[in-house]
Design a protein around this motif. Structure first.
Motif, PDB file in Angstrom:
ATOM      1  N   LEU A 205       0.885  -0.989   0.132  1.00  0.00           N
ATOM      2  CA  LEU A 205       0.044  -0.094  -0.039  1.00  0.00           C
ATOM      3  C   LEU A 205       0.802   1.323  -0.045  1.00  0.00           C
ATOM      4  O   LEU A 205       0.584   2.243  -0.516  1.00  0.00           O
ATOM      5  CB  LEU A 205      -0.998  -0.111   1.268  1.00  0.00           C
ATOM      6  CG  LEU A 205      -1.786  -1.028   1.236  1.00  0.00           C
ATOM      7  CD1 LEU A 205      -2.715  -1.489   2.506  1.00  0.00           C
ATOM      8  CD2 LEU A 205      -2.807  -1.429   0.331  1.00  0.00           C
ATOM      9  N   VAL A 206       1.897   1.398   0.762  1.00  0.00           N
ATOM     10  CA  VAL A 206       3.121   2.280   0.672  1.00  0.00           C
ATOM     11  C   VAL A 206       3.571   2.422  -0.734  1.00  0.00           C
ATOM     12  O   VAL A 206       3.789   3.558  -1.141  1.00  0.00           O
ATOM     13  CB  VAL A 206       3.909   2.028   1.586  1.00  0.00           C
ATOM     14  CG1 VAL A 206       5.085   3.303   1.711  1.00  0.00           C
ATOM     15  CG2 VAL A 206       3.410   2.131   3.274  1.00  0.00           C
ATOM     16  N   SER A 207       3.990   1.305  -1.401  1.00  0.00           N
ATOM     17  CA  SER A 207       4.508   1.331  -2.697  1.00  0.00           C
ATOM     18  C   SER A 207       3.636   2.168  -3.645  1.00  0.00           C
ATOM     19  O   SER A 207       3.900   2.855  -4.475  1.00  0.00           O
ATOM     20  CB  SER A 207       4.784  -0.047  -3.166  1.00  0.00           C
ATOM     21  OG  SER A 207       3.718  -0.891  -3.493  1.00  0.00           O
ATOM     22  N   LEU A 208       2.174   1.813  -3.473  1.00  0.00           N
ATOM     23  CA  LEU A 208       1.344   2.369  -4.265  1.00  0.00           C
ATOM     24  C   LEU A 208       1.300   3.840  -4.243  1.00  0.00           C
ATOM     25  O   LEU A 208       1.116   4.703  -4.953  1.00  0.00           O
ATOM     26  CB  LEU A 208      -0.485   1.996  -3.872  1.00  0.00           C
ATOM     27  CG  LEU A 208      -0.496   0.210  -4.432  1.00  0.00           C
ATOM     28  CD1 LEU A 208      -1.601  -0.175  -3.882  1.00  0.00           C
ATOM     29  CD2 LEU A 208      -0.344   0.289  -5.872  1.00  0.00           C
ATOM     30  N   PHE A 232       0.305   1.617  10.002  1.00  0.00           N
ATOM     31  CA  PHE A 232      -0.758   0.568   9.597  1.00  0.00           C
ATOM     32  C   PHE A 232      -1.746   0.260  10.447  1.00  0.00           C
ATOM     33  O   PHE A 232      -1.532   0.068  11.506  1.00  0.00           O
ATOM     34  CB  PHE A 232      -0.304  -0.758   9.108  1.00  0.00           C
ATOM     35  CG  PHE A 232       1.216  -0.376   8.214  1.00  0.00           C
ATOM     36  CD1 PHE A 232       0.698  -0.259   7.038  1.00  0.00           C
ATOM     37  CD2 PHE A 232       2.584  -0.597   8.642  1.00  0.00           C
ATOM     38  CE1 PHE A 232       2.053   0.041   5.967  1.00  0.00           C
ATOM     39  CE2 PHE A 232       3.627  -0.461   7.739  1.00  0.00           C
ATOM     40  CZ  PHE A 232       3.339   0.004   6.529  1.00  0.00           C
ATOM     41  N   ALA A 233      -3.042   0.794   9.942  1.00  0.00           N
ATOM     42  CA  ALA A 233      -4.391   0.763  11.038  1.00  0.00           C
ATOM     43  C   ALA A 233      -5.041  -0.491  11.033  1.00  0.00           C
ATOM     44  O   ALA A 233      -5.598  -0.958  12.035  1.00  0.00           O
ATOM     45  CB  ALA A 233      -5.064   2.108  10.768  1.00  0.00           C
ATOM     46  N   ARG A 234      -5.473  -1.227   9.908  1.00  0.00           N
ATOM     47  CA  ARG A 234      -6.188  -2.227   9.916  1.00  0.00           C
ATOM     48  C   ARG A 234      -5.670  -2.977   8.248  1.00  0.00           C
ATOM     49  O   ARG A 234      -5.173  -2.274   7.400  1.00  0.00           O
ATOM     50  CB  ARG A 234      -7.719  -1.848   9.644  1.00  0.00           C
ATOM     51  CG  ARG A 234      -8.117  -1.279   8.451  1.00  0.00           C
ATOM     52  CD  ARG A 234      -9.703  -0.859   8.311  1.00  0.00           C
ATOM     53  NE  ARG A 234     -10.413  -2.069   8.304  1.00  0.00           N
ATOM     54  CZ  ARG A 234     -10.866  -2.460   7.022  1.00  0.00           C
ATOM     55  NH1 ARG A 234     -10.486  -2.384   6.145  1.00  0.00           N
ATOM     56  NH2 ARG A 234     -11.732  -3.619   7.447  1.00  0.00           N
ATOM     57  N   THR A 258      -3.305   8.884   2.598  1.00  0.00           N
ATOM     58  CA  THR A 258      -4.018   7.914   3.399  1.00  0.00           C
ATOM     59  C   THR A 258      -4.684   6.730   2.638  1.00  0.00           C
ATOM     60  O   THR A 258      -4.946   6.849   1.431  1.00  0.00           O
ATOM     61  CB  THR A 258      -5.267   8.612   4.101  1.00  0.00           C
ATOM     62  OG1 THR A 258      -4.834   9.641   4.891  1.00  0.00           O
ATOM     63  CG2 THR A 258      -6.076   7.840   5.021  1.00  0.00           C
ATOM     64  N   VAL A 259      -4.552   5.513   2.975  1.00  0.00           N
ATOM     65  CA  VAL A 259      -5.342   4.582   2.256  1.00  0.00           C
ATOM     66  C   VAL A 259      -6.625   4.185   3.010  1.00  0.00           C
ATOM     67  O   VAL A 259      -6.668   3.891   4.279  1.00  0.00           O
ATOM     68  CB  VAL A 259      -4.408   3.262   1.963  1.00  0.00           C
ATOM     69  CG1 VAL A 259      -5.333   2.165   1.522  1.00  0.00           C
ATOM     70  CG2 VAL A 259      -2.939   3.611   1.378  1.00  0.00           C
ATOM     71  N   ARG A 260      -7.612   4.000   2.461  1.00  0.00           N
ATOM     72  CA  ARG A 260      -9.084   3.717   3.163  1.00  0.00           C
ATOM     73  C   ARG A 260      -9.521   2.358   2.452  1.00  0.00           C
ATOM     74  O   ARG A 260      -9.467   2.322   1.087  1.00  0.00           O
ATOM     75  CB  ARG A 260     -10.196   4.930   3.079  1.00  0.00           C
ATOM     76  CG  ARG A 260      -9.418   6.030   3.625  1.00  0.00           C
ATOM     77  CD  ARG A 260     -10.690   7.190   3.949  1.00  0.00           C
ATOM     78  NE  ARG A 260     -10.275   8.120   4.837  1.00  0.00           N
ATOM     79  CZ  ARG A 260      -9.512   9.066   4.710  1.00  0.00           C
ATOM     80  NH1 ARG A 260      -9.081   9.228   3.282  1.00  0.00           N
ATOM     81  NH2 ARG A 260      -9.176   9.912   5.685  1.00  0.00           N
ATOM     82  N   SER A 261     -10.199   1.725   3.176  1.00  0.00           N
ATOM     83  CA  SER A 261     -10.791   0.388   2.503  1.00  0.00           C
ATOM     84  C   SER A 261     -12.075   0.317   3.243  1.00  0.00           C
ATOM     85  O   SER A 261     -12.062   0.218   4.508  1.00  0.00           O
ATOM     86  CB  SER A 261      -9.771  -0.913   2.795  1.00  0.00           C
ATOM     87  OG  SER A 261     -10.438  -1.949   2.008  1.00  0.00           O
ATOM     88  N   THR A 265      -9.955   3.567   7.617  1.00  0.00           N
ATOM     89  CA  THR A 265      -8.573   3.833   7.488  1.00  0.00           C
ATOM     90  C   THR A 265      -7.665   2.629   7.549  1.00  0.00           C
ATOM     91  O   THR A 265      -7.681   2.073   8.702  1.00  0.00           O
ATOM     92  CB  THR A 265      -7.989   5.154   8.456  1.00  0.00           C
ATOM     93  OG1 THR A 265      -8.883   6.191   8.016  1.00  0.00           O
ATOM     94  CG2 THR A 265      -6.463   5.400   8.121  1.00  0.00           C
ATOM     95  N   ALA A 266      -6.975   2.220   6.596  1.00  0.00           N
ATOM     96  CA  ALA A 266      -6.093   1.202   6.703  1.00  0.00           C
ATOM     97  C   ALA A 266      -4.742   1.601   6.700  1.00  0.00           C
ATOM     98  O   ALA A 266      -3.607   0.903   7.500  1.00  0.00           O
ATOM     99  CB  ALA A 266      -6.355   0.265   5.545  1.00  0.00           C
ATOM    100  N   VAL A 267      -4.301   2.841   6.201  1.00  0.00           N
ATOM    101  CA  VAL A 267      -2.779   3.277   6.268  1.00  0.00           C
ATOM    102  C   VAL A 267      -2.956   4.786   6.867  1.00  0.00           C
ATOM    103  O   VAL A 267      -3.824   5.509   5.866  1.00  0.00           O
ATOM    104  CB  VAL A 267      -2.152   3.172   5.050  1.00  0.00           C
ATOM    105  CG1 VAL A 267      -0.722   3.865   5.287  1.00  0.00           C
ATOM    106  CG2 VAL A 267      -1.577   1.877   4.592  1.00  0.00           C
ATOM    107  N   LYS A 268      -2.480   5.247   7.734  1.00  0.00           N
ATOM    108  CA  LYS A 268      -2.467   6.517   8.259  1.00  0.00           C
ATOM    109  C   LYS A 268      -1.476   7.361   8.318  1.00  0.00           C
ATOM    110  O   LYS A 268      -0.491   6.688   8.590  1.00  0.00           O
ATOM    111  CB  LYS A 268      -3.381   6.779   9.482  1.00  0.00           C
ATOM    112  CG  LYS A 268      -2.666   6.121  10.676  1.00  0.00           C
ATOM    113  CD  LYS A 268      -3.693   5.988  11.899  1.00  0.00           C
ATOM    114  CE  LYS A 268      -3.272   5.251  13.122  1.00  0.00           C
ATOM    115  NZ  LYS A 268      -3.782   5.295  14.440  1.00  0.00           N
TER     116      LYS A 268
END
Length: 282
Positions: A205-208, A232-234, A258-261, A265-268
């Motif tokens: 997810l960070v690479s994205l 990494f949150a979830r 931020t990545v949300r799924s 929040t999955a990556v914060k």
């Protein structure tokens, strides 16, 4: 009580293979719906891939003899000083900075460095915060300092990008990155670990975020991403509605992400630092 290795040295760290680095980026970009990059840069995630085997061995040494456990990657920071040169001999070193026993297991901070053996110049420094769930027999050491929450000064407009994360992509990323943890590849292993299905690698997810930020704000040059950090949150499962939000600073030198799924929040606390264009100096 477990005696922890204070530091470890891998005098035969894997060489940076330009073809493998390009394949890693190509696989990553597939989840963004982008074609392979025509730029040759490797970006900061190459340093993570190169030091990951030593980090894994260091953690395994700590966990040896304590039965089954689950590894939870809590946070990661990478400072890229110099992009690794393809074919250059490299040394990787690992240092356990801090260890704390908690009710759920053992939390630790692990720093790895990547050094060009020919020049002696440090290429990258990486700090991971990890929880080993189920292991509570380690000897405490050091002070576990929480990762800092970055401040986003004078933010610009936020853009969102839908991510195409499916089982095939998760598996392909794992092989490209050399991270074959069964929770990412085997649904049964993932369920035994408490997940409903295989989960995406946190660093995928960070690479994205690195790839999309480089595409939008650095002319596609991943080597202009000089630092990246996130918590990494979830977990993210395949097929979930997952989005990446990017917010550049008005100065143009940082990008929050931020990545949300499924709305959560999955990556914060994600943050990237960008360097100037090639030829402008760093």
């Amino acid at each position: 009580m477990t005696t922890l290795p204070g530091s470890a040295l891998d005098p035969s760290a894997p060489l940076l293979d330009a073809g493998a680095a390009g394949h890693y980026r190509t696989v990553t970009r597939r989840a963004l719906g982008r074609p392979a990059s025509d730029r040759s840069g490797t970006g900061p995630l190459a340093a993570f891939v190169l030091t990951h085997p030593l980090a894994e061995r260091t953690v395994a040494d700590l966990a040896a003899g304590h039965g089954p456990y689950s590894l939870v990657h809590l946070a990661q920071q990478i400072e890229l000083h110099h992009p690794a040169r393809a074919g250059a001999p490299l040394d990787a070193s690992a240092e356990l900075d801090a260890v704390r026993v908690e009710p759920k297991g053992t939390r630790l901070a692990l720093t790895t460095t990547l050094t060009d053996r020919t020049t002696g110049v440090e290429q990258a420094r990486l700090t991971a915060h990890i929880l080993l769930v189920g292991i509570r027999a380690a000897e405490p050491r050091g002070t576990l300092v929480p990762t800092a929450v970055p401040r986003q000064e004078a933010p610009g407009a936020t853009v969102s990008h839908d991510l195409g994360i499916d089982r095939e992509w998760i598996a392909d990323y794992g092989h490209a990155a050399g991270d074959l943890n069964p929770v990412h590849l085997d649904p049964q292993a993932a369920r035994r670990a408490g997940f409903a299905d295989v989960i995406a690698h946190g660093m995928s997810l960070v690479s994205l975020a690195v790839e999309e930020a480089a595409e939008r704000y650095a002319d596609g040059d991943a080597d202009r991403v000089l630092a990246v950090g996130a918590r990494f949150a979830r977990p993210v499962l395949p097929g979930e509605g997952t989005t990446l939000d990017l917010t550049p600073s008005t100065a143009g030198d940082t990008v929050a992400f931020t990545v949300r799924s499924q709305g959560a929040t999955a990556v914060k606390s994600g943050r990237l630092r960008l360097g100037p264009a090639t030829g402008a100096g760093r």
